[in-house]
Design a protein around this motif. Structure first.
Motif, PDB file in Angstrom:
ATOM      1  N   ASP A  18       3.974 -39.879  21.136  1.00 14.27           N
ATOM      2  CA  ASP A  18       4.136 -38.484  20.769  1.00 14.27           C
ATOM      3  C   ASP A  18       6.314 -38.772  20.081  1.00 14.27           C
ATOM      4  N   VAL A  19       6.974 -39.697  21.051  1.00 11.60           N
ATOM      5  CA  VAL A  19       8.287 -40.198  20.620  1.00 11.60           C
ATOM      6  C   VAL A  19       8.101 -41.565  21.187  1.00 11.60           C
ATOM      7  N   SER A  20       8.952 -42.031  20.869  1.00 14.12           N
ATOM      8  CA  SER A  20      10.067 -43.070  21.709  1.00 14.12           C
ATOM      9  C   SER A  20      11.573 -43.380  22.377  1.00 14.12           C
ATOM     10  N   GLY A  21      11.210 -44.515  22.953  1.00 12.83           N
ATOM     11  CA  GLY A  21      12.805 -44.571  23.699  1.00 12.83           C
ATOM     12  C   GLY A  21      13.096 -43.484  24.198  1.00 12.83           C
ATOM     13  N   ASP A  22      13.612 -43.448  25.478  1.00 11.79           N
ATOM     14  CA  ASP A  22      13.723 -42.220  26.613  1.00 11.79           C
ATOM     15  C   ASP A  22      15.179 -40.842  26.020  1.00 11.79           C
ATOM     16  N   ASP A  23      15.108 -40.352  26.897  1.00 14.46           N
ATOM     17  CA  ASP A  23      15.229 -38.439  26.731  1.00 14.46           C
ATOM     18  C   ASP A  23      16.234 -38.589  26.388  1.00 14.46           C
ATOM     19  N   GLN A  24      17.680 -38.929  25.843  1.00 17.73           N
ATOM     20  CA  GLN A  24      18.493 -39.081  25.081  1.00 17.73           C
ATOM     21  C   GLN A  24      17.674 -39.999  23.802  1.00 17.73           C
ATOM     22  N   ARG A  25      16.560 -39.229  23.413  1.00 20.83           N
ATOM     23  CA  ARG A  25      16.279 -39.744  22.017  1.00 20.83           C
ATOM     24  C   ARG A  25      16.837 -38.982  20.836  1.00 20.83           C
ATOM     25  N   GLY A  26      17.414 -37.603  21.385  1.00 22.40           N
ATOM     26  CA  GLY A  26      17.191 -36.415  20.061  1.00 22.40           C
ATOM     27  C   GLY A  26      16.501 -35.871  19.114  1.00 22.40           C
ATOM     28  N   ASP A  27      16.516 -35.204  18.553  1.00 20.58           N
ATOM     29  CA  ASP A  27      15.819 -34.560  17.420  1.00 20.58           C
ATOM     30  C   ASP A  27      14.294 -35.376  17.068  1.00 20.58           C
ATOM     31  N   ARG A  55     -11.202 -16.606  37.301  1.00 24.50           N
ATOM     32  CA  ARG A  55     -12.131 -16.302  38.444  1.00 24.50           C
ATOM     33  C   ARG A  55     -12.074 -18.248  38.508  1.00 24.50           C
ATOM     34  N   ASP A  56     -11.310 -18.308  38.047  1.00 24.78           N
ATOM     35  CA  ASP A  56     -11.092 -19.788  39.308  1.00 24.78           C
ATOM     36  C   ASP A  56      -9.679 -20.087  39.571  1.00 24.78           C
ATOM     37  N   GLN A  57      -9.350 -18.631  39.065  1.00 24.01           N
ATOM     38  CA  GLN A  57      -8.048 -19.229  40.023  1.00 24.01           C
ATOM     39  C   GLN A  57      -6.326 -19.681  39.709  1.00 24.01           C
ATOM     40  N   ILE A  58      -6.630 -19.935  38.063  1.00 25.41           N
ATOM     41  CA  ILE A  58      -6.012 -20.976  37.730  1.00 25.41           C
ATOM     42  C   ILE A  58      -4.131 -20.326  37.203  1.00 25.41           C
ATOM     43  N   ALA A  59      -3.396 -20.739  38.357  1.00 30.81           N
ATOM     44  CA  ALA A  59      -2.219 -21.040  38.328  1.00 30.81           C
ATOM     45  C   ALA A  59      -1.215 -21.236  37.403  1.00 30.81           C
ATOM     46  N   PHE A  60      -1.845 -22.104  36.882  1.00 34.10           N
ATOM     47  CA  PHE A  60      -0.707 -22.988  36.073  1.00 34.10           C
ATOM     48  C   PHE A  60      -1.672 -24.152  35.302  1.00 34.10           C
ATOM     49  N   THR A  61      -1.080 -24.798  33.771  1.00 35.50           N
ATOM     50  CA  THR A  61      -1.827 -25.736  33.225  1.00 35.50           C
ATOM     51  C   THR A  61      -0.563 -26.810  33.086  1.00 35.50           C
ATOM     52  N   ALA A  62      -1.298 -27.677  33.399  1.00 39.96           N
ATOM     53  CA  ALA A  62       0.497 -29.120  32.952  1.00 39.96           C
ATOM     54  C   ALA A  62      -0.542 -30.079  31.920  1.00 39.96           C
ATOM     55  N   HIS A  63      -0.143 -30.247  31.206  1.00 35.89           N
ATOM     56  CA  HIS A  63      -0.402 -31.405  29.792  1.00 35.89           C
ATOM     57  C   HIS A  63       0.811 -32.707  30.289  1.00 35.89           C
ATOM     58  N   LEU A  64      -0.169 -34.273  30.537  1.00 34.69           N
ATOM     59  CA  LEU A  64       0.049 -35.192  31.181  1.00 34.69           C
ATOM     60  C   LEU A  64       0.825 -36.352  30.153  1.00 34.69           C
ATOM     61  N   GLY A  65       1.317 -35.427  28.897  1.00 33.13           N
ATOM     62  CA  GLY A  65       1.989 -36.320  27.847  1.00 33.13           C
ATOM     63  C   GLY A  65       0.526 -37.046  26.538  1.00 33.13           C
ATOM     64  N   ASP A  66       0.929 -37.927  25.412  1.00 29.22           N
ATOM     65  CA  ASP A  66       0.549 -38.112  24.591  1.00 29.22           C
ATOM     66  C   ASP A  66      -0.241 -37.023  24.464  1.00 29.22           C
ATOM     67  N   VAL A  67       0.546 -36.231  23.624  1.00 31.08           N
ATOM     68  CA  VAL A  67      -0.206 -34.841  23.132  1.00 31.08           C
ATOM     69  C   VAL A  67      -1.123 -35.689  21.523  1.00 31.08           C
ATOM     70  N   THR A  68      -0.492 -36.102  20.574  1.00 30.44           N
ATOM     71  CA  THR A  68      -1.224 -36.497  19.526  1.00 30.44           C
ATOM     72  C   THR A  68      -0.966 -38.125  19.676  1.00 30.44           C
ATOM     73  N   GLU A  69      -1.078 -38.753  18.674  1.00 29.29           N
ATOM     74  CA  GLU A  69      -1.579 -39.681  17.645  1.00 29.29           C
ATOM     75  C   GLU A  69       0.246 -40.747  17.464  1.00 29.29           C
ATOM     76  N   HIS A  70       0.166 -40.087  16.803  1.00 28.38           N
ATOM     77  CA  HIS A  70       1.016 -40.840  15.741  1.00 28.38           C
ATOM     78  C   HIS A  70       3.228 -39.866  16.411  1.00 28.38           C
ATOM     79  N   GLY A  71       2.366 -38.597  16.742  1.00 33.45           N
ATOM     80  CA  GLY A  71       4.313 -37.833  16.700  1.00 33.45           C
ATOM     81  C   GLY A  71       4.544 -37.173  15.365  1.00 33.45           C
ATOM     82  N   THR A  72       3.936 -37.215  14.921  1.00 38.11           N
ATOM     83  CA  THR A  72       3.727 -36.921  13.084  1.00 38.11           C
ATOM     84  C   THR A  72       4.634 -35.531  13.340  1.00 38.11           C
TER      85      THR A  72
END
Length: 615
Positions: free
Chosen positions: A132-141, A88-105
């Protein structure tokens, strides 16, 4: 306006590069590289396609996914709403902008994974925020990567791959007849991540929405400015890539927006969206970006699906059901075709040959390209008097160009401009006007069959026209087309004056179309009126008579002010049909001001899907 008074006024006057998507060893599993999109994927013709779609944006949900004490139900309600209303709302895509959680545990990511089970069937992206994370995108697992890494998106039709580290992803979304690239970038993108993003942009020359967590921040006035990380993204990625027209971030509150100019001189709209400071950790706030390519706008609205579901909301809950401040509900104006022309031009249908647009009953068909004129001149070149536009129906209703009064050669010129759905990719530019009267017309010869046809079983008259922008000067009641001859000589005296032409299509001072045709068997003057025509854009006009009533269509849509009187046929007098002007008292005053394209007359009523626009 009084129609009689109106008539009185008339009488008076590149190679693609694959996106890297192998996740690091720390991520769940490698994702195979996805094929890039077509290098040029613009939008197609307007008819027959939906020009609207919605990009849904979910900002920071961290206070709702906090193992220290929270409630994930607003997040689930938002995702359920998106699934339930996606058609009905013609939703083509949904984007979450981060900080999904408070501590990333691990515990919080498990709760996030369970909440996102409500998103089954949606295409979406999720990116990492600083909670959710710390450091940059090379942080690993991390628990985040194991939850929202490449494996989560791999089965989505929109997914085009992730960076080698797995923290950045690319998605190609279809909406409004176009393809759009969505880049979901980590909250701290490394040099390697920026290089990956550049390769994605190079491989997918599409209009691009960039999403990240830390981009711009705003004060209480809602005016946003780049953050330190946002400045890095702007300088290293956004400003030099004209594709990026919209960039969205969270992280900061209050919400706000700004517009910056990129290296190509185009606007880039940057927004911060975050409601975690509001009641109930933001109450699962959802932002809709409703793209409307017909109106050239993006309408933005913000609301809480969870609070909408409340049966007996408290006053505080009612206050937060929908947010309507200047930074929460607004419209972004974008000329999509113009903005994206340099890298994703809108495809133009190829010209259609005359044989493809000659339905049964075609009486006359004129066009102003090589097929219709034999040899068209250069764009802007004068059309010499005596030039013949051949009747491509084969009935001999050829038109001959004539300059009016003392008009110079600029009164009629060739033009390459045309309606996107017009069969011929050419038109004529008329420079008519008043004081003194000037212009040009194209008229049939004295023996043309169309001159005396009365069309008592019905007819369809079509043309394409465009009014200049700016629309300068007084052009009230200029004629577009019609038959010559006085209504009084046809025995018709019901109009304002016997000097009325027997049939004409004109434009009022308010830019309303007026179509009047004196019928054959009775003395009447049924008249149809359109709305005010826009300037600077092509319009298709069709007048359809079924043998009893006349209906005018503008751009394929039936107008409201069609004549209520019956009108069978046209009381022609054997005198020429003319394009580019209308007579009064058998004299031409001012000529048409603007462009006229393909024009066709058919001796029966056509359906809208049979019009020259070729749905």
């Amino acid at each position: 306006m009084d129609p009689q008074l109106s008539r009185r006024s008339l009488l008076r006057a590149a190679a693609a590069v694959p996106v890297l998507s192998a996740a690091s060893a720390a991520s769940a599993a490698p994702a195979s590289a996805a094929a890039p999109s077509s290098p040029v994927a613009g939008r197609g013709p307007a008819e027959g396609r939906d020009l609207r779609f919605t990009l849904a944006v979910v900002p920071d949900t961290q206070y709702l996914l906090d193992e220290g004490g929270s409630d994930a139900e607003p997040v689930r309600a938002t995702l359920r709403h998106l699934v339930r209303e996606r058609h009905r709302d013609q939703i083509a895509f949904t984007a979450h902008l981060g900080d999904v959680t408070e501590h990333g545990t691990e515990t919080e990511m498990r709760a996030a994974r369970e909440a996102f089970e409500a998103a089954g069937g949606l295409s979406y992206s999720v990116l990492a925020g600083n909670h959710d994370v710390s450091g940059d995108d090379q942080r690993g697992d991390t628990p985040y990567l194991r939850t929202f890494g490449p494996r989560r998106f791999a089965r989505m039709a929109t997914y085009r791959g992730s960076s080698p580290d797995g923290y950045n992803s690319a998605h190609v979304v279809r909406g409004g007849g176009r393809e759009w690239l969505v880049l979901a970038l980590d909250w701290r993108v490394s040099d390697a991540g920026l290089a990956w993003a550049q390769r994605v942009l190079d491989a997918h020359p599409l209009p691009t929405v960039l999403t990240t967590h830390d981009l711009v921040w705003a004060q209480d006035d809602g005016v946003a400015q780049l953050s330190d990380h946002g400045s890095r993204l702007w300088d290293r990625l956004v400003r030099g890539n004209d594709q990026v027209f919209l960039a969205l971030g969270g992280h900061y509150w209050p919400s706000g927006r700004t517009t910056l100019t990129n290296d190509a001189g185009h606007d880039v709209h940057l927004h911060v969206t975050n409601y975690q400071d509001r009641y109930y950790g933001g109450a699962g706030m959802l932002r809709y970006y409703r793209f409307d390519l017909a109106r050239n706008v993006i309408d933005v609205e913000t609301f809480s699906p969870w609070l909408r579901e409340r049966r007996d909301p408290t006053p505080l809950e009612r206050e937060h059901v929908e947010l309507t401040g200047d930074v929460d509900r607004f419209t972004v104006e974008i000329d999509f075709d113009e903005r994206f022309a340099a890298f994703a031009p809108a495809p133009v249908p190829p010209p259609r040959p005359p044989s493809a647009v000659l339905p049964r009953g075609t009486v006359a068909y004129w066009r102003f390209d090589g097929a219709g004129l034999g040899a068209a001149g250069d764009d802007g070149a004068p059309v010499p008097p005596g030039t013949v536009a051949r009747d491509l129906s084969g009935h001999g209703n050829h038109l001959t160009a004539t300059l009016l009064h003392d008009s110079g050669p600029e009164a009629l010129t060739w033009s390459a401009a045309h309606h996107e759905r017009q069969p011929a990719h050419a038109s004529l530019r008329f420079d008519g006007g008043k004081a003194p009267d000037r212009g040009a017309v194209l008229r049939t010869g004295p023996d043309a069959p169309v001159n005396g046809m009365t069309f008592e079983r019905g007819y369809t008259i079509e043309t394409f026209l465009r009014l200049p922008d700016p629309f300068e000067g007084d052009h009230a009641w200029m004629g577009i087309l019609g038959w010559e001859g006085r209504a009084g000589d046809a025995g018709k005296h019901s109009g304002w004056s016997d000097d009325d032409p027997t049939c004409s299509l004109n434009l009022s001072g308010e830019r309303f179309l007026q179509f009047i045709a004196y019928p054959v068997p009775v003395d009447a003057d049924p008249t149809s009126w359109s709305h005010a025509l826009p300037v600077g854009r092509w319009t298709h006009v069709a007048v359809v008579n079924d043998g009893r009533h006349t209906t005018m269509y503008v751009d394929g849509s039936r107008i409201v002010r069609n004549a209520a009187e019956e009108g069978r046929g046209i009381a022609t007098l054997g005198k020429p049909f003319a394009l580019g002007g209308t007579q009064s008292a058998e004299r031409y005053g001012q000529g048409f001001y603007g462009w006229i394209g393909d024009t066709r007359i058919v001796s029966r009523a056509l359906r809208p899907d049979e019009f020259l626009t070729g749905r």
